[in-house]
Design an enzyme around this catalytic site. Structure first.
Site, PDB file in Angstrom:
ATOM      1  N   PHE A 129     -20.286 108.577  21.520  1.00 21.43           N
ATOM      2  CA  PHE A 129     -20.127 110.121  21.264  1.00 21.43           C
ATOM      3  C   PHE A 129     -21.501 110.618  22.031  1.00 21.43           C
ATOM      4  CE2 PHE A 129     -24.193 110.476  18.972  1.00 21.43           C
ATOM      5  CZ  PHE A 129     -24.769 109.097  18.874  1.00 21.43           C
TER       6      PHE A 129
ATOM      7  N   ARG B 150     -14.614 102.202  14.385  1.00 26.04           N
ATOM      8  CA  ARG B 150     -15.506 101.639  13.613  1.00 26.04           C
ATOM      9  C   ARG B 150     -15.209  99.948  13.426  1.00 26.04           C
ATOM     10  NH1 ARG B 150     -17.723 105.875  13.752  1.00 26.04           N
ATOM     11  NH2 ARG B 150     -18.078 107.234  12.289  1.00 26.04           N
TER      12      ARG B 150
ATOM     13  N   HIS C  43     -22.583 101.650  20.317  1.00 25.87           N
ATOM     14  CA  HIS C  43     -22.300 102.821  19.601  1.00 25.87           C
ATOM     15  C   HIS C  43     -23.121 104.242  20.320  1.00 25.87           C
ATOM     16  CE1 HIS C  43     -20.631 104.228  15.681  1.00 25.87           C
ATOM     17  NE2 HIS C  43     -20.566 105.134  16.258  1.00 25.87           N
ATOM     18  N   GLN C  44     -22.654 104.271  21.399  1.00 22.03           N
ATOM     19  CA  GLN C  44     -22.870 105.543  22.343  1.00 22.03           C
ATOM     20  C   GLN C  44     -21.810 106.241  22.825  1.00 22.03           C
ATOM     21  OE1 GLN C  44     -24.087 102.920  26.076  1.00 22.03           O
ATOM     22  NE2 GLN C  44     -23.465 104.574  27.101  1.00 22.03           N
TER      23      GLN C  44
ATOM     24  N   GLU D 153     -23.110  96.328  12.662  1.00 19.37           N
ATOM     25  CA  GLU D 153     -24.095  96.974  13.376  1.00 19.37           C
ATOM     26  C   GLU D 153     -25.267  97.808  13.167  1.00 19.37           C
ATOM     27  OE1 GLU D 153     -21.266  99.761  15.433  1.00 19.37           O
ATOM     28  OE2 GLU D 153     -22.549 101.462  14.363  1.00 19.37           O
TER      29      GLU D 153
ATOM     30  N   ILE E 212      -9.236 112.005  19.272  1.00 20.97           N
ATOM     31  CA  ILE E 212      -9.545 111.047  20.517  1.00 20.97           C
ATOM     32  C   ILE E 212      -8.339 110.349  20.789  1.00 20.97           C
ATOM     33  CG2 ILE E 212     -11.031 109.120  20.825  1.00 20.97           C
ATOM     34  CD1 ILE E 212     -12.975 109.956  18.472  1.00 20.97           C
TER      35      ILE E 212
ATOM     36  N   THR F 105     -13.680 101.582  19.868  1.00 25.60           N
ATOM     37  CA  THR F 105     -14.813 102.632  19.873  1.00 25.60           C
ATOM     38  C   THR F 105     -14.732 103.240  18.657  1.00 25.60           C
ATOM     39  OG1 THR F 105     -13.338 104.243  21.060  1.00 25.60           O
ATOM     40  CG2 THR F 105     -14.673 102.829  22.371  1.00 25.60           C
TER      41      THR F 105
ATOM     42  N   ASP G 197     -17.539  99.390  21.175  1.00 27.60           N
ATOM     43  CA  ASP G 197     -18.797 100.183  21.028  1.00 27.60           C
ATOM     44  C   ASP G 197     -19.272 100.303  19.696  1.00 27.60           C
ATOM     45  OD1 ASP G 197     -20.569 102.361  22.162  1.00 27.60           O
ATOM     46  OD2 ASP G 197     -19.450 103.500  20.773  1.00 27.60           O
TER      47      ASP G 197
HETATM   48  P1  NAI Z   1      -8.859 111.989  13.801  1.00 29.69           P
HETATM   49  O1  NAI Z   1      -8.968 112.309  12.072  1.00 29.69           O
HETATM   50  O2  NAI Z   1      -8.493 113.278  14.721  1.00 29.69           O
HETATM   51  O3  NAI Z   1      -7.537 110.886  14.043  1.00 29.69           O
HETATM   52  C1  NAI Z   1      -7.375 109.590  13.340  1.00 29.69           C
HETATM   53  C2  NAI Z   1      -6.022 109.277  13.278  1.00 29.69           C
HETATM   54  O4  NAI Z   1      -5.860 108.311  12.724  1.00 29.69           O
HETATM   55  C3  NAI Z   1      -5.110 110.304  12.664  1.00 29.69           C
HETATM   56  O5  NAI Z   1      -3.991 110.769  13.407  1.00 29.69           O
HETATM   57  C4  NAI Z   1      -4.718 109.555  11.258  1.00 29.69           C
HETATM   58  O6  NAI Z   1      -3.367 109.726  10.716  1.00 29.69           O
HETATM   59  C5  NAI Z   1      -4.736 108.274  12.009  1.00 29.69           C
HETATM   60  N1  NAI Z   1      -4.583 107.229  10.783  1.00 29.69           N
HETATM   61  C6  NAI Z   1      -5.210 107.092   9.774  1.00 29.69           C
HETATM   62  N2  NAI Z   1      -5.116 105.964   9.073  1.00 29.69           N
HETATM   63  C7  NAI Z   1      -4.209 105.162  10.018  1.00 29.69           C
HETATM   64  C8  NAI Z   1      -3.716 103.988   9.921  1.00 29.69           C
HETATM   65  N3  NAI Z   1      -3.730 103.249   8.897  1.00 29.69           N
HETATM   66  N4  NAI Z   1      -3.201 103.495  11.151  1.00 29.69           N
HETATM   67  C9  NAI Z   1      -2.874 104.132  12.021  1.00 29.69           C
HETATM   68  N5  NAI Z   1      -3.486 105.435  12.221  1.00 29.69           N
HETATM   69  C10 NAI Z   1      -4.010 106.072  11.304  1.00 29.69           C
HETATM   70  O7  NAI Z   1     -10.191 111.290  14.246  1.00 29.69           O
HETATM   71  P2  NAI Z   1     -10.719 111.139  15.677  1.00 29.69           P
HETATM   72  O8  NAI Z   1     -11.551 112.522  15.736  1.00 29.69           O
HETATM   73  O9  NAI Z   1      -9.843 110.918  16.551  1.00 29.69           O
HETATM   74  O10 NAI Z   1     -11.564 109.834  15.492  1.00 29.69           O
HETATM   75  C11 NAI Z   1     -11.246 108.784  15.231  1.00 29.69           C
HETATM   76  C12 NAI Z   1     -12.138 107.705  14.946  1.00 29.69           C
HETATM   77  O11 NAI Z   1     -13.188 107.411  15.860  1.00 29.69           O
HETATM   78  C13 NAI Z   1     -13.161 108.062  13.545  1.00 29.69           C
HETATM   79  O12 NAI Z   1     -12.467 107.596  12.438  1.00 29.69           O
HETATM   80  C14 NAI Z   1     -14.352 107.406  13.897  1.00 29.69           C
HETATM   81  O13 NAI Z   1     -14.458 106.182  13.081  1.00 29.69           O
HETATM   82  C15 NAI Z   1     -14.252 107.052  15.462  1.00 29.69           C
HETATM   83  N6  NAI Z   1     -15.489 107.624  16.050  1.00 29.69           N
HETATM   84  C16 NAI Z   1     -16.304 106.732  16.898  1.00 29.69           C
HETATM   85  C17 NAI Z   1     -17.453 107.452  17.545  1.00 29.69           C
HETATM   86  C18 NAI Z   1     -18.294 106.593  18.366  1.00 29.69           C
HETATM   87  O14 NAI Z   1     -19.317 107.166  18.941  1.00 29.69           O
HETATM   88  N7  NAI Z   1     -17.794 105.466  18.857  1.00 29.69           N
HETATM   89  C19 NAI Z   1     -17.586 108.890  17.622  1.00 29.69           C
HETATM   90  C20 NAI Z   1     -16.839 109.663  16.729  1.00 29.69           C
HETATM   91  C21 NAI Z   1     -15.606 109.081  16.180  1.00 29.69           C
END
Ligand code: NAI
Length: 335
Positions: free
Chosen positions: A298, A234, A295-296, A263, A155, A232, A258
């Site tokens: 996604f 957690r 939380h929309q 929540e 993301i 957006t 978001d």
């Molecule tokens: P991803 O796993 O591709 O990327 C997460 C990145 O965060 C990785 O590059 C990782 O190395 C990095 N990371 C881990 N610990 C860290 C730290 N302490 N400091 C800095 N970076 C750190 O995950 P993706 O798909 O990009 O999703 C990211 C987050 O988005 C998810 O963990 C989820 O919580 C949230 N999300 C929210 C949604 C929503 O509807 N609001 C929907 C989908 C995901």
């Protein structure tokens, strides 16, 4: 497989039924969240399918093991709501949807940034009431601003690409440097420097013990006065009480959320007839420079299709082989 599908919403039932046609698992849609009070609903099933606000703590996972549940299928990417150690101890496999549409969340992040900057939420109401005054609607050019991205995974990378298109300078903090981000000119720096140099900070890392309340009074003090903060990812990445103080002092100039740390009792339900009991959330709603969505991020057609398709595939793969390529292993988490 006989699956207890918790926190079911009408919009996902049709999509799951359609992707399940070939596999023909028996899915029973249940409205309640899975938690200590509702876990007995899982009796008689082989698997549970859960979403972000189901609470699978040690007690719940132990109870699931007692009912013979073999699989926890998360229909989301994040897994902070599952006690993985307990699941592993009882031999319950946990699978997830690691990627469905990074564009859905990234584009919603940009929607929050633009809505806050150009005060679209205020303009919408004003114009409908015949008020065409511009006072209070002043924004700024994003071109040339510095954006700090914490977490440059799937993301974060898309957010970087879009903000590059606006002409922003992109700074990033992540333990792992993303090659595509480096190629597009993203500069990796320390978290401290990112806090100090960014006009806008957006969070795209997972919620872990390390990132819990990453944004707290100490980190807020290191940020530029008037910084725009977007989350957006957690809710618990941000200490909400600290951010309220920072909004009052003007340290945070605008906040786009978001997700919210408490929540679980609020989001995904129509609460319009209820009195909000959460005073911290209610305080957030009073600020003129805060935009919250429930939380929309996604919630696009492409993302929902991919979530249903992958979840059904994960379950079918588990049924056939006892594992899945999207299994979350303890070793992976402890790395
Ligand atoms: P991803 O796993 O591709 O990327 C997460 C990145 O965060 C990785 O590059 C990782 O190395 C990095 N990371 C881990 N610990 C860290 C730290 N302490 N400091 C800095 N970076 C750190 O995950 P993706 O798909 O990009 O999703 C990211 C987050 O988005 C998810 O963990 C989820 O919580 C949230 N999300 C929210 C949604 C929503 O509807 N609001 C929907 C989908 C995901």
């Amino acid at each position: 497989m006989k699956i207890a599908f918790f926190s079911a919403k009408n919009y996902e039932k049709k999509i799951f039924d359609s992707f399940n046609r070939k596999s023909n698992h028996k899915i029973v849609y249940l409205e309640p969240h899975l938690n200590e009070d509702t876990v007995t609903l899982a009796m008689g099933f082989n698997a549970v399918c859960v979403f972000v606000n189901d609470n699978l703590n040690a007690t719940v996972v132990e109870a699931l093991a007692g009912f013979g549940i073999k699989l926890i299928a998360l229909r989301c990417a994040g897994y902070n709501n599952v006690d993985l150690e307990t699941a592993s101890r009882y031999g319950i496999k946990v699978v997830r949807v690691p990627a469905y549409s990074p564009y859905s969340v990234a584009e919603h992040t940009i929607a929050l940034i633009l809505a806050l900057n150009r005060k679209i939420y205020k303009a919408y109401h004003r114009v409908r009431e015949g008020n065409f005054a511009l006072d209070g609607l002043l924004g700024y050019d994003l071109n040339g601003r510095t954006v700090g991205i914490i977490g440059t995974g799937k993301i974060g990378e898309v957010v970087a690409k879009i903000m590059k298109g606006f002409g922003c300078n992109i700074l990033a903090f992540d333990h792992v440097q993303n090659k595509s981000c480096l190629e597009m000119g993203v500069k990796y720096i320390s978290m401290e420097s990112l806090f100090a140099e960014s006009d806008l900070i957006t969070l795209h890392c997972p919620l872990t013990k390390e990132t819990h309340h990453l944004i707290n009074s100490e980190s807020l003090d290191k940020m530029k006065k008037g910084v725009v903060l977007i989350n957006t990812s957690r809710g618990a990445l941000i200490d909400t009480k600290a951010v309220i103080k920072a909004l009052k002092s003007g340290r945070v100039g605008a906040l786009g959320l978001d997700v919210y740390e408490e929540e679980g009792d609020l989001f995904f339900e129509d609460q319009s007839g209820n009195v909000i009991q959460d005073d911290i959330f209610a305080r957030l709603l009073t600020f003129p420079n805060v935009v919250i969505t429930g939380h929309q991020a996604f919630f696009t057609k492409e993302a929902l299709d991919k979530i249903a398709e992958t979840t059904v595939e994960n379950i079918t793969e588990f049924e056939k082989s006892g594992t899945s390529s999207n299994e979350i292993s303890l070793t992976m988490i402890k790395k």
